[in-house]
Design an enzyme around this catalytic site. Sequence first.
Site: not given
Length: 181
Positions: A140-141
């Site tokens: 998700c980063h």
Amino acid sequence: MNEGQCMIFNTDWGWMGVVVCDAAVARVALPLGERSQAEARLAGCTQISCEASDQNRELLERIATKLTRYIAGENVRFAERLDFTGLSVFRHDVYVAARQIPYGEVRSYGRLANECGNRSAARAVGQCMATNPFPIIVPCHRVVGSAGHLIGFGSGIEMKRRLLRLEGVETRGDTVAVGPR
């Protein structure tokens, strides 16, 4: 999530944890300063014990080793099965699509929404990323705002920036370069 078994371990960046259930990864805790913080993040799981199945024990050890290597700067491939129990079809699709973002690259929330078949769902994708139970494994980063803004990371923008830099992504303040949406 069914009752899982977890392992808390130390990395170069702090204490992390992983929960497995039925031979699948159910949850990951990003690095935290204290062991007790990682334990609290994974509250509700059962610490790995002698009763842990061999299959779960092996998976816990493999994921802990891979996450430790990743935090040390290695490009690690995570192909292990994830436990999507209780997640909607949309969340499942978003996590599967996000998992395909290559190491060292980023995608916008809008592009990810488009890849999931709903180009107007960028905000919904953002909500999925904010509550991602599998950070790093579902990267998700690597998902950013349309203009490359580092927004929407549950563990804070500094952690997002740090993970991207670890992968060689150049950050300028709170932005990164993003390819076509």
